[in-house]
Enzyme design. Structure first.
Site, PDB file in Angstrom:
ATOM      1  N   ASP A 298      -2.923   6.760   6.036  1.00  0.00           N
ATOM      2  CA  ASP A 298      -3.727   5.865   5.280  1.00  0.00           C
ATOM      3  C   ASP A 298      -4.235   4.702   6.552  1.00  0.00           C
ATOM      4  O   ASP A 298      -3.383   4.038   6.889  1.00  0.00           O
ATOM      5  CB  ASP A 298      -2.996   5.102   4.288  1.00  0.00           C
ATOM      6  CG  ASP A 298      -3.940   3.962   3.947  1.00  0.00           C
ATOM      7  OD1 ASP A 298      -5.199   3.654   4.258  1.00  0.00           O
ATOM      8  OD2 ASP A 298      -3.474   3.008   2.895  1.00  0.00           O
TER       9      ASP A 298
ATOM     10  N   LYS B  20     -13.103  -1.953   4.995  1.00  0.00           N
ATOM     11  CA  LYS B  20     -12.420  -2.637   6.008  1.00  0.00           C
ATOM     12  C   LYS B  20     -12.890  -2.740   7.332  1.00  0.00           C
ATOM     13  O   LYS B  20     -12.899  -3.901   8.118  1.00  0.00           O
ATOM     14  CB  LYS B  20     -11.121  -2.676   5.784  1.00  0.00           C
ATOM     15  CG  LYS B  20     -10.400  -2.498   4.517  1.00  0.00           C
ATOM     16  CD  LYS B  20      -9.358  -3.612   4.166  1.00  0.00           C
ATOM     17  CE  LYS B  20      -9.008  -3.522   2.811  1.00  0.00           C
ATOM     18  NZ  LYS B  20      -8.389  -2.622   2.143  1.00  0.00           N
TER      19      LYS B  20
ATOM     20  N   TRP C 162       0.876  -1.258  -0.180  1.00  0.00           N
ATOM     21  CA  TRP C 162      -0.079   0.133   0.006  1.00  0.00           C
ATOM     22  C   TRP C 162       0.665   1.398   0.156  1.00  0.00           C
ATOM     23  O   TRP C 162       0.550   2.167  -0.657  1.00  0.00           O
ATOM     24  CB  TRP C 162      -0.991  -0.069   1.203  1.00  0.00           C
ATOM     25  CG  TRP C 162      -1.894  -1.170   0.832  1.00  0.00           C
ATOM     26  CD1 TRP C 162      -2.150  -2.356   1.810  1.00  0.00           C
ATOM     27  CD2 TRP C 162      -2.893  -1.423   0.035  1.00  0.00           C
ATOM     28  NE1 TRP C 162      -2.941  -2.867   1.622  1.00  0.00           N
ATOM     29  CE2 TRP C 162      -3.652  -2.788   0.350  1.00  0.00           C
ATOM     30  CE3 TRP C 162      -3.188  -0.760  -1.207  1.00  0.00           C
ATOM     31  CZ2 TRP C 162      -4.547  -3.151  -0.407  1.00  0.00           C
ATOM     32  CZ3 TRP C 162      -4.223  -1.318  -2.144  1.00  0.00           C
ATOM     33  CH2 TRP C 162      -4.844  -2.728  -1.969  1.00  0.00           C
TER      34      TRP C 162
HETATM   35  C1  LIG Z   1      -7.383  -1.973   0.842  1.00  0.00           C
HETATM   36  C2  LIG Z   1      -6.581  -0.717   1.293  1.00  0.00           C
HETATM   37  C3  LIG Z   1      -6.356   0.222   0.432  1.00  0.00           C
HETATM   38  C4  LIG Z   1      -7.084   0.192  -0.885  1.00  0.00           C
HETATM   39  O1  LIG Z   1      -8.275   0.820  -0.744  1.00  0.00           O
HETATM   40  P1  LIG Z   1      -9.299   0.730  -2.182  1.00  0.00           P
HETATM   41  O2  LIG Z   1     -10.530   1.350  -1.202  1.00  0.00           O
HETATM   42  O3  LIG Z   1      -9.697  -0.763  -2.507  1.00  0.00           O
HETATM   43  O4  LIG Z   1      -8.685   1.747  -3.068  1.00  0.00           O
HETATM   44  C5  LIG Z   1      -5.587   1.286   0.723  1.00  0.00           C
HETATM   45  N1  LIG Z   1      -4.721   1.408   1.893  1.00  0.00           N
HETATM   46  C6  LIG Z   1      -4.968   0.110   3.005  1.00  0.00           C
HETATM   47  C7  LIG Z   1      -3.968   0.129   4.055  1.00  0.00           C
HETATM   48  C8  LIG Z   1      -5.652  -1.225   2.398  1.00  0.00           C
HETATM   49  O5  LIG Z   1      -5.980  -2.029   3.161  1.00  0.00           O
END
Ligand SMILES: *Cc1c(COP(=O)(O)O)cnc(C)c1O
Length: 351
Positions: free
Chosen positions: A173, A197, A102
Site C-alpha cells: 500500500d 495523497k 491502515w
Molecule cells: C488514505 C489511505 C488509505 C485509504 O485510501 P482511500 O482512497 O480513502 O480508500 C489507505 N492506505 C493509506 C496508507 C492511506 O494513507
C-alpha cells in the site's frame, strides 16, 4: 482569500502548474469544443490521455512489461479487499505487518475473506511509534503473499527498506508515498495507491500488478473485483474515472518535467529535513512522535510538549491565521501533522 499553504494529508495539494493547466483546458480541451470530463471514455481523445498517463507512469517508475498498470475506483480501501479476493490460496497463510490504522483495515478485509493472517511485524506494543526494519522480517516461504503499508499516514512512520520475500509476492500500500522516491517495482507483486495523497485527485486508484498474479483469482469473485477483468480491458471494462486519470496525466507530465522521481525525492528529503530540524531544534517545545529512524518524509507528526491539547488548538488556529491550513493531527491520534506530500509546493517551505 489569499493563497494558503495547504498541509492536508489527502486530498492534498497539487502542483500549481497542473491546476492552472487543468483550468485552462477545462471547458475546451485542445480545441475540441468541450471538456475532457465530457468526453466518451471510448473516444480517441480520451484514449490518448489514458495511454499517455500509463506511459508516463511506466517511464517514471521503470515498470517492465511483466506488469500491468491499472486505473481503478474505490480507493485504497477497496484494494484492502481486492488483494485477498484475488491472491488468497486455500490452506496457505498470509503475512501482514501491523503498523497502525491502515494495516488494521487491510487485515480486517483479509480475515472477512477467510485469510489466515500472521503478523510479520507487530507495532502495537510501542503504539505504532516505530515500525522496525522491514528487511529483517522473517518470511515464511509458504505464505500466499506478504502485505505491507509503506508509509503510515496517521502515525507518521515510513519504511526506509523493503523486505526480501523471495518467491512470495509482496503487496504494498503506497497510498501516501507513491512516486515520492525510487522503488524497484520488480520486487513487488502488487503496488496500489489512491491518487489523492500524492499523484492526483480523489477517485482514481493506481494499481501496478505482476501479470501472472491475476490468474490466481478463484471463480466465485465478481467480475468488477477481479484484476484480470481490468487487465483484459485495459482499465476500460466500465467507465473509468476519466477526469482523475486526466489529472494524473498532468501530474506525471509535471514530474517528468521536474527531472523524474530522483528529482522529487531530493525535494522531499530537503523539505522533511527542514521541518524535522525545526521540531528537534525547539528545545523540547515541539516533539516528534515517532522513532527517528522511522520518520516519514510525507507526514510529519508532532506534538507540543507531551501533548498539550490547549496549546495545540492554539497552534492550529494561529497557523491558519498565518496562512497554513491542515496541520491538525488525524482524529485517531490527535496532536499535529504537516503532510508535505510529493506535490507540496516547495516554495512554501523554503522561506
Ligand atoms: C488514505 C489511505 C488509505 C485509504 O485510501 P482511500 O482512497 O480513502 O480508500 C489507505 N492506505 C493509506 C496508507 C492511506 O494513507
Amino acid at each position: 482569500m489569499e493563497e494558503v499553504y495547504n498541509f492536508n494529508a489527502g486530498p492534498a495539494v497539487l502542483p500549481k502548474a497542473v491546476m492552472l493547466k487543468a483550468q485552462e483546458e477545462f471547458v475546451n480541451y485542445h480545441g475540441i469544443g468541450y471538456g475532457i470530463m465530457e468526453e466518451s471514455h471510448r473516444n480517441a481523445n480520451f484514449e490518448e490521455v489514458i495511454n499517455s498517463c500509463e506511459a508516463n507512469i511506466r517511464k517514471l517508475m521503470g515498470i517492465s512489461d511483466d506488469y500491468e498498470v491499472l486505473f481503478l475506483q474505490g480507493g485504497g480501501s477497496t484494494q484492502f479487499a481486492m488483494v485477498p479476493m484475488n491472491l488468497l490460496i486455500p490452506g496457505k497463510k498470509v503475512g501482514y505487518c501491523d503498523t497502525g490504522e491502515w494495516s488494521h483495515k487491510a487485515m480486517k478485509e483479509a480475515k472477512i475473506l477467510g485469510g489466515d493472517v500472521e503478523l510479520v511485524y507487530d507495532g502495537s506494543a510501542c503504539k505504532y511509534t516505530a515500525i522496525g526494519d522491514a528487511s529483517a522480517w522473517k518470511i515464511n516461504p509458504d505464505y500466499a503473499y506478504v502485505y505491507m503499508c509503506c508509509n503510515n499516514t496517521i502515525y507518521g512512520t515510513e519504511y526506509q527498506n523493503y523486505p526480501q520475500t523471495g518467491d512470495v509476492p509482496l503487496v504494498a500500500d503506497m497510498s501516501s508515498d507513491m512516486m515520492s522516491r525510487p522503488v524497484d517495482v520488480s520486487k513487488f507483486g502488487i503496488i496500489f495507491a489512491g491518487a489523492q495523497k500524492n499523484i492526483g485527485p480523489a477517485g482514481v486508484t493506481l494499481v501496478i500488478i505482476r501479470k501472472d498474479l491475476a490468474s490466481r483469482c478463484p471463480a466465485n469473485i465478481p467480475t468488477m473485483f477481479r484484476y484480470s477483468t481490468h487487465i483484459d480491458k485495459k482499465s476500460l471494462f466500465n467507465t473509468p474515472p476519466t477526469f482523475g486519470i486526466y489529472m494524473m496525466r498532468l501530474v506525471t507530465d509535471w514530474l517528468i518535467g521536474l527531472g523524474g522521481i530522483p528529482a522529487i525525492q531530493k525535494l522531499n528529503e530537503e523539505k522533511a529535513a527542514k521541518l524535522y530540524a525545526a521540531i528537534d531544534g525547539s528545545n523540547g517545545f515541539f516533539r516528534g512522535t515517532t522513532a527517528v529512524a522511522d520518520r516519514s518524509k510525507m507526514n510529519v507528526c508532532f506534538r507540543i510538549g507531551e501533548g498539550d491539547d490547549a496549546l495545540e488548538k492554539k497552534f492550529v488556529a494561529e497557523a491558519k491565521a498565518a496562512g497554513m491550513v491542515g496541520v491538525k493531527g488525524h482524529r485517531a491520534v490527535g496532536g499535529l501533522r504537516a503532510s508535505i506530500s510529493t506535490q507540496c509546493r516547495w516554495q512554501a517551505l523554503k522561506g
